[in-house]
Design a protein around this motif. Structure first.
Motif, PDB file in Angstrom:
ATOM      1  N   GLU A   1       0.808  -1.226   0.000  1.00 52.05           N
ATOM      2  CA  GLU A   1       0.000   0.000   0.000  1.00 52.05           C
ATOM      3  C   GLU A   1       0.840   1.274   0.000  1.00 52.05           C
ATOM      4  OE1 GLU A   1      -3.113   0.908  -0.809  1.00 52.05           O
ATOM      5  OE2 GLU A   1      -3.193  -1.191  -1.401  1.00 52.05           O
ATOM      6  N   PRO A   2       1.901   1.367   0.819  1.00 59.06           N
ATOM      7  CA  PRO A   2       2.732   2.577   0.715  1.00 59.06           C
ATOM      8  C   PRO A   2       3.325   2.752  -0.684  1.00 59.06           C
ATOM      9  CG  PRO A   2       3.264   1.384   2.727  1.00 59.06           C
ATOM     10  CD  PRO A   2       2.327   0.516   1.933  1.00 59.06           C
ATOM     11  N   ALA A   3       3.753   1.654  -1.287  1.00 58.69           N
ATOM     12  CA  ALA A   3       4.312   1.742  -2.635  1.00 58.69           C
ATOM     13  C   ALA A   3       3.237   2.147  -3.647  1.00 58.69           C
ATOM     14  CB  ALA A   3       4.952   0.410  -3.025  1.00 58.69           C
ATOM     15  N   MET A   4       2.025   1.615  -3.494  1.00 61.42           N
ATOM     16  CA  MET A   4       0.933   1.982  -4.411  1.00 61.42           C
ATOM     17  C   MET A   4       0.584   3.462  -4.292  1.00 61.42           C
ATOM     18  SD  MET A   4      -0.174  -0.214  -6.628  1.00 61.42           S
ATOM     19  CE  MET A   4      -1.539   0.835  -7.131  1.00 61.42           C
ATOM     20  N   LEU A   5       0.593   4.007  -3.078  1.00 63.57           N
ATOM     21  CA  LEU A   5       0.286   5.427  -2.904  1.00 63.57           C
ATOM     22  C   LEU A   5       1.258   6.283  -3.719  1.00 63.57           C
ATOM     23  CD1 LEU A   5      -1.389   7.648  -1.491  1.00 63.57           C
ATOM     24  CD2 LEU A   5       0.351   7.645   0.282  1.00 63.57           C
ATOM     25  N   ILE A   6       2.517   5.937  -3.691  1.00 65.54           N
ATOM     26  CA  ILE A   6       3.508   6.682  -4.465  1.00 65.54           C
ATOM     27  C   ILE A   6       3.354   6.380  -5.960  1.00 65.54           C
ATOM     28  CG2 ILE A   6       5.980   6.980  -4.895  1.00 65.54           C
ATOM     29  CD1 ILE A   6       6.300   6.330  -1.819  1.00 65.54           C
ATOM     30  N   ALA A   7       3.177   5.106  -6.296  1.00 65.09           N
ATOM     31  CA  ALA A   7       3.087   4.715  -7.708  1.00 65.09           C
ATOM     32  C   ALA A   7       1.956   5.445  -8.429  1.00 65.09           C
ATOM     33  CB  ALA A   7       2.901   3.203  -7.817  1.00 65.09           C
ATOM     34  N   ARG A   8       0.836   5.614  -7.756  1.00 65.28           N
ATOM     35  CA  ARG A   8      -0.300   6.297  -8.396  1.00 65.28           C
ATOM     36  C   ARG A   8       0.052   7.729  -8.816  1.00 65.28           C
ATOM     37  NH1 ARG A   8      -3.191   3.572  -3.951  1.00 65.28           N
ATOM     38  NH2 ARG A   8      -4.338   1.844  -4.879  1.00 65.28           N
ATOM     39  N   GLN A   9       1.056   8.310  -8.197  1.00 57.16           N
ATOM     40  CA  GLN A   9       1.432   9.698  -8.504  1.00 57.16           C
ATOM     41  C   GLN A   9       2.136   9.828  -9.848  1.00 57.16           C
ATOM     42  OE1 GLN A   9      -0.125  11.542  -6.218  1.00 57.16           O
ATOM     43  NE2 GLN A   9      -0.438   9.561  -5.225  1.00 57.16           N
ATOM     44  N   ILE A  10       2.535   8.700 -10.453  1.00 58.41           N
ATOM     45  CA  ILE A  10       3.205   8.799 -11.756  1.00 58.41           C
ATOM     46  C   ILE A  10       2.222   8.779 -12.919  1.00 58.41           C
ATOM     47  CG2 ILE A  10       5.295   7.704 -10.813  1.00 58.41           C
ATOM     48  CD1 ILE A  10       4.554   5.465 -13.019  1.00 58.41           C
ATOM     49  N   LEU A  11       0.935   8.684 -12.641  1.00 53.86           N
ATOM     50  CA  LEU A  11      -0.071   8.650 -13.705  1.00 53.86           C
ATOM     51  C   LEU A  11       0.158   9.703 -14.791  1.00 53.86           C
ATOM     52  CD1 LEU A  11      -2.701   7.620 -14.989  1.00 53.86           C
ATOM     53  CD2 LEU A  11      -3.922   9.150 -13.435  1.00 53.86           C
ATOM     54  N   PRO A  12       0.412  10.967 -14.449  1.00 51.86           N
ATOM     55  CA  PRO A  12       0.603  11.945 -15.524  1.00 51.86           C
ATOM     56  C   PRO A  12       1.758  11.596 -16.465  1.00 51.86           C
ATOM     57  CG  PRO A  12       0.267  13.055 -13.439  1.00 51.86           C
ATOM     58  CD  PRO A  12       0.437  11.603 -13.128  1.00 51.86           C
ATOM     59  N   ALA A  13       2.780  10.938 -15.959  1.00 53.36           N
ATOM     60  CA  ALA A  13       3.905  10.550 -16.813  1.00 53.36           C
ATOM     61  C   ALA A  13       3.478   9.508 -17.836  1.00 53.36           C
ATOM     62  CB  ALA A  13       5.066  10.027 -15.965  1.00 53.36           C
ATOM     63  N   LEU A  14       2.596   8.606 -17.451  1.00 54.46           N
ATOM     64  CA  LEU A  14       2.096   7.614 -18.398  1.00 54.46           C
ATOM     65  C   LEU A  14       1.131   8.242 -19.398  1.00 54.46           C
ATOM     66  CD1 LEU A  14       1.710   4.573 -16.024  1.00 54.46           C
ATOM     67  CD2 LEU A  14       3.339   4.825 -17.907  1.00 54.46           C
ATOM     68  N   LEU A  15       0.328   9.190 -18.957  1.00 54.22           N
ATOM     69  CA  LEU A  15      -0.554   9.904 -19.875  1.00 54.22           C
ATOM     70  C   LEU A  15       0.276  10.717 -20.863  1.00 54.22           C
ATOM     71  CD1 LEU A  15      -3.301  11.131 -17.401  1.00 54.22           C
ATOM     72  CD2 LEU A  15      -3.517   9.311 -19.112  1.00 54.22           C
ATOM     73  N   GLU A  16       1.342  11.320 -20.360  1.00 55.54           N
ATOM     74  CA  GLU A  16       2.262  12.108 -21.194  1.00 55.54           C
ATOM     75  C   GLU A  16       2.891  11.236 -22.282  1.00 55.54           C
ATOM     76  OE1 GLU A  16       4.675  15.225 -22.588  1.00 55.54           O
ATOM     77  OE2 GLU A  16       2.981  15.310 -21.225  1.00 55.54           O
ATOM     78  N   GLN A  17       3.160   9.973 -21.931  1.00 57.87           N
ATOM     79  CA  GLN A  17       3.779   9.052 -22.896  1.00 57.87           C
ATOM     80  C   GLN A  17       2.804   8.574 -23.962  1.00 57.87           C
ATOM     81  OE1 GLN A  17       7.068   7.698 -23.068  1.00 57.87           O
ATOM     82  NE2 GLN A  17       7.500   9.464 -21.802  1.00 57.87           N
ATOM     83  N   GLY A  18       1.541   8.960 -23.808  1.00 55.53           N
ATOM     84  CA  GLY A  18       0.568   8.563 -24.811  1.00 55.53           C
ATOM     85  C   GLY A  18       0.081   7.150 -24.625  1.00 55.53           C
ATOM     86  N   ALA A  19       0.205   6.651 -23.404  1.00 56.39           N
ATOM     87  CA  ALA A  19      -0.194   5.261 -23.151  1.00 56.39           C
ATOM     88  C   ALA A  19      -1.701   5.105 -23.245  1.00 56.39           C
ATOM     89  CB  ALA A  19       0.279   4.846 -21.749  1.00 56.39           C
TER      90      ALA A  19
END
Length: 163
Positions: free
Chosen positions: A145-163
């Protein structure tokens, strides 16, 4: 009152404003993961169109796991859990991931023996995963869960990549 984990997540969010994307967000997340759960290898992959392949967009060991490297999405229990059920995958020992990862010998050859794969989900689809690896037995359920809380914050980077 804000917890240390919330502060780490906020630091990743602050990186959203940096002009150098997705590098800024992915590196800020790496610093947060190091403080929250630790790792010896941190990679991020994004799902490619069609869902049959993933591409690495970040790696702390580019000599072995290069940015731009691709892997097929294989039909197995890992894919079922992460891609279909959209839930994190945790393997505490090589026995937990070796049957599912074709590169398990490379992983263990680097002295890595446990893995957390954290799906980044948006709009009902897995856009990519954060992959944290460390020595055997380092991660357990309390790290997910602590790792997921941080991981969710990278969403904009994946959207930026056009995923």
């Amino acid at each position: 009152m804000m917890t240390d984990l919330q502060r780490l997540a906020l630091q990743v969010q602050e990186a959203w404003a940096a002009p150098d994307q997705p590098r800024a967000v992915l590196e800020a997340a790496g610093e947060a993961f190091a403080k929250a759960v630790g790792y010896r290898l941190y990679t991020v992959t994004r799902m490619l169109a069609g869902g049959k392949e993933v591409e690495r967009i970040h790696s702390t060991n580019p000599e072995v796991y290069a940015v731009g490297g691709r892997k097929p999405v294989l039909p197995n229990a890992y894919t079922q859990r992460v891609r279909s059920e959209m839930k994190p995958f945790l393997a505490k020992t090589p026995a937990g991931f070796a049957p599912l990862f074709p590169d398990h010998e490379t992983i263990t050859g680097l002295g890595l023996g446990c893995v957390m794969n954290l799906p980044i989900v948006f709009g009902g689809a897995v856009l990519g995963t954060v992959n944290l690896l460390d020595r055997e037995g380092v991660y357990d359920e309390s790290h997910v869960e602590p790792a997921m809380l941080i991981a969710r914050q990278i969403l904009p980077a994946l959207l930026e990549q056009g995923a």
